[in-house]
Write a protein that holds these residues in place. Structure first.
Motif, PDB file in Angstrom:
ATOM      1  N   LEU A 367       0.810  -1.214   0.000  1.00 52.28           N
ATOM      2  CA  LEU A 367       0.000   0.000   0.000  1.00 52.28           C
ATOM      3  C   LEU A 367       0.851   1.277   0.000  1.00 52.28           C
ATOM      4  O   LEU A 367       0.594   2.207  -0.749  1.00 52.28           O
ATOM      5  N   ASN A 368       1.902   1.292   0.827  1.00 56.54           N
ATOM      6  CA  ASN A 368       2.721   2.511   0.905  1.00 56.54           C
ATOM      7  C   ASN A 368       3.395   2.800  -0.418  1.00 56.54           C
ATOM      8  O   ASN A 368       3.387   3.926  -0.899  1.00 56.54           O
ATOM      9  N   GLY A 402       6.545   3.755   9.984  1.00 55.85           N
ATOM     10  CA  GLY A 402       7.455   3.403  11.060  1.00 55.85           C
ATOM     11  C   GLY A 402       8.842   3.171  10.481  1.00 55.85           C
ATOM     12  O   GLY A 402       9.040   3.205   9.263  1.00 55.85           O
ATOM     13  N   GLU A 403       9.809   2.954  11.373  1.00 52.55           N
ATOM     14  CA  GLU A 403      11.185   2.871  10.905  1.00 52.55           C
ATOM     15  C   GLU A 403      11.515   1.469  10.430  1.00 52.55           C
ATOM     16  O   GLU A 403      11.985   0.634  11.181  1.00 52.55           O
ATOM     17  N   THR A 404      11.225   1.219   9.182  1.00 45.56           N
ATOM     18  CA  THR A 404      11.433  -0.124   8.645  1.00 45.56           C
ATOM     19  C   THR A 404      12.357  -0.086   7.434  1.00 45.56           C
ATOM     20  O   THR A 404      12.566   0.978   6.843  1.00 45.56           O
ATOM     21  N   ALA A 405      12.844  -1.266   7.063  1.00 46.64           N
ATOM     22  CA  ALA A 405      13.752  -1.353   5.918  1.00 46.64           C
ATOM     23  C   ALA A 405      13.012  -0.984   4.631  1.00 46.64           C
ATOM     24  O   ALA A 405      13.563  -0.316   3.753  1.00 46.64           O
ATOM     25  N   SER A 406      11.733  -1.395   4.531  1.00 47.34           N
ATOM     26  CA  SER A 406      11.031  -1.073   3.292  1.00 47.34           C
ATOM     27  C   SER A 406      10.805   0.431   3.170  1.00 47.34           C
ATOM     28  O   SER A 406      10.737   0.971   2.076  1.00 47.34           O
ATOM     29  N   ARG A 407      10.729   1.108   4.323  1.00 47.59           N
ATOM     30  CA  ARG A 407      10.618   2.564   4.230  1.00 47.59           C
ATOM     31  C   ARG A 407      11.921   3.173   3.696  1.00 47.59           C
ATOM     32  O   ARG A 407      11.897   4.062   2.852  1.00 47.59           O
TER      33      ARG A 407
END
Ligand SMILES: [Zn+2]
Length: 595
Positions: A367-368, A402-407
């Motif tokens: 979705l993001n 949130g602070e994720t790798a995909s971000r």
């Protein structure tokens, strides 16, 4: 049925150490009257979860979950209510007493069963009317043209509402139901003249059922061009909360459990067509955007939700909210954009359409990434102003991840496409992250002490100013119950959001201690715990209550002015404008007093 006595429940809640119970799942540290820590229900690096040891409640100002110690154990250990109580009783040495059920509770249950029967009977009537009446001929033709066979239509109980004004009203009364009951389940409504008439007329009727297959309301599709709204749903009733229900979930749940995935579409007929084509894990939202409550309904059944939606119609804010709920429940939300001008029902009606649809679903993107892609695709990268606008739009989407790798991946992509430094993109993301102070001022919603890490204004950027105002007012209604009662009586659906309205009703019904028996509804429970906690340690005053009420009332008047304008009712509009001027004057006076 032998129930755990209310006294025992109270003793369990009083004896169990909520801080200790929660601490098994996240580290808590004391901050003023509360304990705070990282939320055990959603991923975050800055604490927005807090426990009120005195009120014995927990609430996350990030994802909105909340409840008491029993609710926490239910959620974290995956237990039913009684099991959670037993576990806590055992651990804290509380002897549980059981008792016969309260006769009033039994009476309420019986009344509910009666209303369920009324809805079932009506659904059966609509269905037979579709198949047997001459009047429904055109509806049968329409459904056949959409490629929907009798088998699937009967399975989903599709029906037809007669054109008469009082068919359901008369039939219902003849079967022994009162007008109040018929109105209570949304089948009849009151006209301007005061008389009652059928809400659904000349419409194809889709019964909307819960997971257990109980009919709670209807969606009706107009069959004539002169009928006003193409789709009409049951209005919100005690039974029917549109934002919580998913059309077709009763028929889809087995397939959903097997696939550990749900496909969410927009239309009733899309669900039917997909079901018929063998895509049985399809359900529909009734509105354009999926809600957090609907995501929550699916969680526990699925690991992944694929939205097969018309991309443009998906509300950005609602999507962000759904994303947060999904992240909190470790679910993936993906999007499969339908080709322009095509809906799922049309697609699967074509040869090999079901295969095409399945391929589309398999290729769905996160979705993001989807939302970011939409913004980037619509940006003229040659223009600095456009690039800046795009950055402003993607920042909250990235912040919500949130602070994720995909971000981090997406941040790099955005930087590349917009020809910017990744650090600069990241800076905007951090600025849009709730706890670092987003675009909204972090002033406490109650007009008192500002505490960025605890106030919902800071924790949830998607709260509108109206939602913050209604929360502030409702919390003060708890803090100052005498004045609160008066405001609660004055607040209507013109002032409050649907959830706010339900919370207000809850406070009216439970004025003494709103959190002592929590509602059986996650969203409402989350809001009620939030309100009780805010009431517990935020200052409240008559002046700020009045100010919040007036501001909500101003919004009501603005709406009425707009509506009068649309009706070309200039006289009413002028009267309302005068009312608004007086109100604005009062707001200014109240603001002076408050500050
Ligand atoms: Zn949370």
């Amino acid at each position: 049925m032998a129930l755990i006595s209310p006294e025992s429940l109270d003793r369990v809640k009083q004896t169990a150490d909520i801080v200790e119970v929660v601490s098994a799942h996240t580290d808590l540290r004391r901050q003023g009257a509360r304990w705070v820590g990282l939320c055990p229900f959603h991923e975050e690096r800055t604490p927005s979860f807090s426990v009120d040891a005195q009120e014995k409640l927990y609430h996350c100002f990030g994802c909105g979950v909340g409840g008491d110690v029993i609710k926490f154990v239910e959620e974290k250990d995956g237990l039913g209510f009684a099991e959670a109580v037993e576990l806590l009783a055992d651990r804290y040495g509380v002897e549980l007493e059981r008792e016969q059920e309260d006769p009033r509770a039994e009476a309420r249950r019986q009344q509910r069963r009666r209303l369920e029967q009324l809805l079932e009977r009506t659904a059966a009537f609509y269905s037979s009317y579709l198949w047997e009446s001459k009047e429904a001929g055109k509806a049968r033709e329409y459904l056949a043209e959409r490629g929907l066979g009798e088998e699937v239509l009967r399975e989903f109980g599709v029906g037809y509402a007669p054109s008469a004004w009082d068919k359901i009203l008369v039939r219902g009364q003849r079967a022994g139901f009162s007008v109040e009951e018929l109105r209570g389940v949304g089948l009849v409504q009151r006209g301007r003249g005061g008389g009652e008439y059928d809400r659904f007329r000349s419409r194809i009727m889709f019964p909307i059922r819960d997971r257990r297959g109980r009919t709670l309301g209807f969606g009706g599709r107009a069959m004539r061009a002169d009928q006003g709204a193409k789709y009409v749903n049951t209005a919100e009733t005690d039974f029917f909360h549109k934002s919580q229900l998913l059309y077709g979930v009763d028929k889809a749940k087995a397939a959903i459990a097997k696939a550990t995935r749900a496909v969410v579409v927009e239309g009733y007929t899309d669900v039917l067509a997909l079901h018929q084509a063998g895509v049985e894990e399809a359900v529909a939202v009734m509105g354009t955007a999926i809600t957090g409550e609907q995501v929550a309904t699916l969680s526990g059944m699925v690991e992944e939700v694929v939205l097969a939606l018309d991309a443009d119609s998906a509300g950005q804010e609602a999507m962000l909210r759904a994303q947060r709920v999904a992240a909190g429940r470790k679910m993936r939300l993906r999007v499969a954009a339908m080709p322009p001008g095509e809906d799922p029902a049309e697609m699967v009606a074509e040869p090999e359409g079901a295969e095409r649809f399945r391929t589309l679903i398999a290729g769905a993107v996160e979705l993001n990434a989807f939302q970011v892609g939409l913004v980037l695709d619509g940006t003229d990268v040659a223009s600095p102003a456009e690039r800046d606008r795009a950055l402003g739009e993607v920042a909250p989407v990235l912040a919500a991840m949130g602070e994720t790798a995909s971000r981090d991946d997406l941040v790099r992509q955005v930087a590349e496409r917009l020809d910017l430094e990744p650090a600069m993109v990241m800076g905007r993301v951090v600025a849009a992250t709730p706890t670092s102070g987003g675009p909204e001022p972090t002033r406490s919603p109650l007009g008192g002490r500002s505490d960025a890490s605890l106030s919902p204004a800071a924790g949830r950027p998607e709260l509108t100013s109206r939602e913050r105002r209604e929360r502030a007012l409702l919390a003060m209604c708890i803090a100052l119950p005498a004045e609160g009662g008066e405001y609660l009586a004055r607040l209507t659906d013109a002032h409050l959001s649907p959830t706010g309205l339900r919370a207000a009703a809850w406070l009216r019904e439970n004025p003494e201690d709103p959190a002592s028996n929590l509602p059986h509804d996650d969203e409402l429970t989350g809001l009620v715990t939030e309100l009780v906690m805010l009431a517990h340690d935020e200052p409240a005053s008559k002046e700020s209550m009045e100010l919040n009420f007036l501001l909500l009332d101003q919004r009501r008047i603005e709406h009425e002015i707009a509506a009068a304008g649309e009706r070309d009712d200039y006289e009413r509009r002028a009267a309302l404008s005068r009312e608004r001027a007086a109100l604005v004057e009062r707001i200014a006076r109240t603001q002076r007093v408050e500050s």
